[in-house]
Design an enzyme around this catalytic site. Structure first.
Site, PDB file in Angstrom:
ATOM      1  N   THR A  66       4.208   1.786   2.026  1.00  0.00           N
ATOM      2  CA  THR A  66       5.751   2.137   1.348  1.00  0.00           C
ATOM      3  C   THR A  66       6.494   3.211   1.957  1.00  0.00           C
ATOM      4  OG1 THR A  66       5.096   1.245  -0.825  1.00  0.00           O
ATOM      5  CG2 THR A  66       6.689   2.670  -0.756  1.00  0.00           C
ATOM      6  N   GLY A  67       5.778   4.372   2.218  1.00  0.00           N
ATOM      7  CA  GLY A  67       6.378   5.536   2.873  1.00  0.00           C
ATOM      8  C   GLY A  67       6.841   5.369   4.264  1.00  0.00           C
ATOM      9  N   GLY A 124       0.860  -1.383  -0.051  1.00  0.00           N
ATOM     10  CA  GLY A 124      -0.090   0.159  -0.172  1.00  0.00           C
ATOM     11  C   GLY A 124       0.970   1.196   0.079  1.00  0.00           C
ATOM     12  N   CYS A 125       0.319   2.387  -0.339  1.00  0.00           N
ATOM     13  CA  CYS A 125       0.818   3.829  -0.540  1.00  0.00           C
ATOM     14  C   CYS A 125       1.599   4.198   0.877  1.00  0.00           C
ATOM     15  CB  CYS A 125       0.237   4.691  -1.143  1.00  0.00           C
ATOM     16  SG  CYS A 125      -1.547   5.072  -0.461  1.00  0.00           S
ATOM     17  N   PHE A 126       0.688   3.993   1.983  1.00  0.00           N
ATOM     18  CA  PHE A 126       1.208   4.560   3.429  1.00  0.00           C
ATOM     19  C   PHE A 126       2.272   3.513   3.718  1.00  0.00           C
ATOM     20  CE2 PHE A 126      -3.108   6.875   3.871  1.00  0.00           C
ATOM     21  CZ  PHE A 126      -2.406   8.138   3.826  1.00  0.00           C
TER      22      PHE A 126
END
Lengths: 346, 346, 346, 346
Positions: B160-161, B156-158
């Site tokens: 990854t960060g 997911g995007c969150f």
């Protein structure tokens, strides 16, 4: 009933956004009249030529006069100047008999400790003797002192959002251990002068942190939390630039073993008499308070972890609005005078 | 030298932003060819009529065919579908001999624990038996497994960060105690379907938090940090909506008694062989990585407090770009193939 | 097959957005190598410290060298400088034998009439004798001349959008009577230096016109339309500032007694061999071409009234991308080299 | 002095942006009180739960009652409904004795010709007999009729901007030949319901035209210009979507052989008694009038070509504010009541 007396107001630093907001708010204030707006850079120009939103509301021109002259006409003086100006000017008028309220929107008189001032503002304080006489102008925690104050240090924008989130806990001895404040500001907080970080092509779709561990608002927050009784806490404060114009969103992470409902009840009780604080369900939203003097607060909790979120307009509740709110208290006006308007939707 | 063989790609969920980015990236990828883009809602339409940026790059029409038919043509299948679709479709093709890579960009196969899936995705997992076979596709920590994987759950995007911020500490046993992750996302993370929170009048100047303590990406982050060796930590993760289109900015607050320079050195060393991670001085910026597969990382520290900040494009390194990066690894292509381009300034 | 020779490129004015885009585009161009980026203000700094998007793509530092030194190393020289620089520098290198292409992105060599230059650029032209040697670099109308050119004046951003809208009519003798061009630009058109009109708080939610009847791009448009054969027309051109970063949207109002379908067919035919012009149904959109070298064109008509709309990225098709397109033509490269990539969605 | 009587107001269509603005403006209006806000979709909900900006200003809940019931309580009824609602509801209350003012913000009663209504609104008009009784509510040209009106059709947002630009010429017989109106609107003009064209990821950095030659506001503009005396003119009107939230910027291109100074003088004279029209030097700006009831006007000229530019807030002077202005006139209140506030800077 006799018509209430109108007091004269002077604004120093008239070209900036702080002054623009003071002028906007005071344009409908029934108890004061702005008689002089000082600006060296725009002296002689029409106010409305610099602040075009005010066309039709003020006939004034910017004045290049000295602070002493302004103080002879006005009983209320606002400093909407960059840091380091008020500490030079206030001493010149602090003894003027006609001046009943000096309200500084800059950071010059907020920190009680001149060493902290030097560290964070990179300058030696020039009016250390006046520091004790300045009252910190956060009405929600300091109203009694504000009422008796003649000199007022109006809070910074980040401290307003952070303190309204944390003071209910600090005053109850509930603020303990590591506290994280992750704050996000709109671009208007950078003021009227263009800079690379407020250049539209760079800012419009950007997000970044800045001044990590070095922001001048951090010691201001800590000072106030300590005054409110918080002792065993450590604050980590990080400021971020968000791509909106107005607004500060503060996410405060605290240790507190209560349910969200309990926390919300605590905050509702704490702020029940406050006109400009609204405890909301869910998250507050910057767009909802934009242009207004409101601070919206939301809470969430999970086990011993709790998050308190606040949204304010940095230039109103975090700036000119709050300064007018304090002025109202100082001069015995109704506290909401000039400030009782909702935001827009959308 | 013989011309390298080109593999056929099918994309399921072709109408969304994830598919749009896959198509954009793969349009210049020399080793694959997109032969089928599935979309029930747009079946029969030209791809370029739905994704007008792609006009001139694809002659394809959206296909309303079933997943099995797509799998007969393609050796690589991407799922760029909403949650709950892939878990129904993957079982139909997992035994197809010609399919060499199944890459799911949704959340269906990320959580190893189906109970967590039920709790956070509000649905019963329909392919529990396939969960162990899916490799988590974060190349920076999982490259060896990705190389041998046939089924991949792209992060997911969150996560990854957050993970790129925290894994260097987790893998060294340095992630301890309370960890706060304050994450901010652009509006494209909400997908292609209009909703009240992505309605331009409401979003353009707003900032808010959402799904506090209930975001489905939190258990994904925790699972990965644990796999990396972190044990005695507690994560508080709060997601926020920022008024930009692309980007996730993550501010991670950790306990770590090191100077900023020491932390930066640690991160530089950790990521020295990573092509898509750049450790920068100061704060990373979302606008700098927008449109790219890069994750920029910055650090700051003060005493035992440390802040690690990451900026990614949620749809690229936090979505389609990372999925292509994993595809490159899985199929033995150069890892940067199709992805080696800088962002724009401004 | 022998590996094609790579040519050396120098860029003058390396700190600006034009140079940033040249560097971005050329980073993937297989036939050229940027060997020197001149910038007086940033001499000695890493290119990636000023253009952080390029980190990892260039190891170069900005050079404070003179133009002559740059010309000794490079066979292709781009001027991405503010107006009034190239006319001083070009004479110093125009006779350098190794320099095969001089491409000026500024306005210095676009107007053939030095009196017009004086009137609109408020300066006396310093290289009048060189004006006739410069070819106007709009490939869609001038490809044959560009192929033989050594000195090229790359078009302004507004002229590109306006001319691609109007040239098909001008070249057919269909451009007559009053023509209105209402053009809207993003903030990146103002360049890298912050100014009051690009200050984010002022620009983010604003719309205004500027330089009414005084914009320096108006005579450039008129000159080209006349060269294309238009005679009996009068142009009214008004530029506007829109609150986006990239993009120029042009709405051209012309007199033309044709149906929308007929006009569209005319445009499709006119541009059928052009790789970077796409005639679309309905309105073109700035966000669709952002970051790309495409010009999207739409038409509408009602009786004898016709509207032609174009959307370009001011910094790509209206700037660096078009300059690279011309370079490709001048040097015999494939015209799409380095430029064949789609935009993003969203 | 006796306290002036307060009149009761009902608002139909309470969930939309028009109603939100009516409620905002009327919250400080001393002569009226909102007693009922109708909304079928939100019946039973607190007004402040749907319009969070109004929290603390209204204790009302949305009412699901019929229009007749609302008309029994209120002497003033606003329709802030989508098109096609008011024409069904107004007949039910037009004979109610207590109702003194019916003010429709939708397009239902603006066009005098039901055939035009059918053509542009794609529906048969259901209350043709009421059309003659509706007065067009543009105070700057129609004040005398508004004063005597009981039924009022409040103008559309585009017509307000266009007419205030063109009426001074139309009324003097100076509007002749081809007239081009290029209009740009913010996203709030699309209303409260999310749609693909107001989806933040798609709109935030986009610019496009829409409904070319088919916009329902075009016949409304033509009708009013003709009523004002313009005869030999042809209007081309094109609407555009700009990436801001509030504001309409109108650029009107007319034939007029006067200098800019002469035109400005004409406009200043024409509007000298108008409180909400400000003729400015240079270009007006949408951000300057955002949130206010002002229309700022600028002019530029060159030979026989003239450009008149207006900026309004589509939801205030182009919507709710103008409706309140007309209400003030209809009910004999001061025309500026509730509306005399400046915008913000920034």
């Amino acid at each position: 009933m006799a018509h209430p007396k109108v007091e004269n107001v002077a604004i120093v630093g008239g070209s900036g956004y702080g002054a623009a907001e003071l002028l906007r708010i005071l344009s409908s204030h029934p108890r004061v009249k702005v008689v002089r707006v000082l600006s060296r850079s725009n002296a002689g120009k029409e106010v409305a030529d610099v602040h075009p939103n005010l066309r039709g509301f003020y006939g004034l021109k910017f004045s290049g006069a000295g602070i002493e002259e302004a103080a002879r006409e006005a009983s209320i003086v606002f400093f909407a100047t960059p840091h380091k100006v008020a500490m030079g000017d206030v001493p010149k008028i602090v003894d003027s008999r006609g001046v009943r309220a000096i309200i500084d929107l800059s950071g010059d008189f907020r920190l009680k400790d001149p060493d902290l001032y030097r560290k964070y503002y990179k300058a030696t304080h020039e009016a250390v003797d006046l520091l004790p006489g300045f009252v910190y102008g956060l009405p929600e925690t300091n109203r009694a002192l504000i009422r008796r104050a003649r000199c007022l240090a109006s809070p910074g924008c980040f401290p307003t959002g952070s303190l309204l989130a944390l003071l209910p806990l600090a005053e109850r001895g509930l603020l303990k251990g590591d506290v994280v404040v992750d704050a996000k500001t709109g671009s208007s907080g950078s003021g009227v002068d263009p800079s690379p970080t407020t250049h539209h092509p760079e800012r419009a779709q950007d997000f970044r942190a800045y001044k990590m561990f070095e922001h001048q608002h951090e010691p201001e927050i800590v000072q106030c939390l300590r005054q409110a009784g918080a002792k065993d806490f450590g604050l980590t404060f990080i400021a971020h630039s968000a791509p909106m114009v107005r607004g500060i969103f503060t996410t405060a992470y605290v240790n507190l073993d209560m349910t969200a409902e309990e926390v919300r009840r605590l905050y509702r009780k704490h702020y029940r008499d406050e006109k400009f604080v609204r405890v909301v369900n869910g998250s507050p939203r910057c767009s909802v308070v934009a242009g207004t003097n409101f601070c919206d607060i939301g809470v969430a909790a999970n086990g011993r972890k709790c998050v308190v979120m606040t949204a304010i307009d940095n230039l109103v509740k975090g700036g000119a609005g709050q300064a007018v709110q304090s002025m109202n208290i100082m001069r015995g006006f109704d506290e909401t005078e000039g400030l009782w308007f909702p935001g827009t939707r959308p």
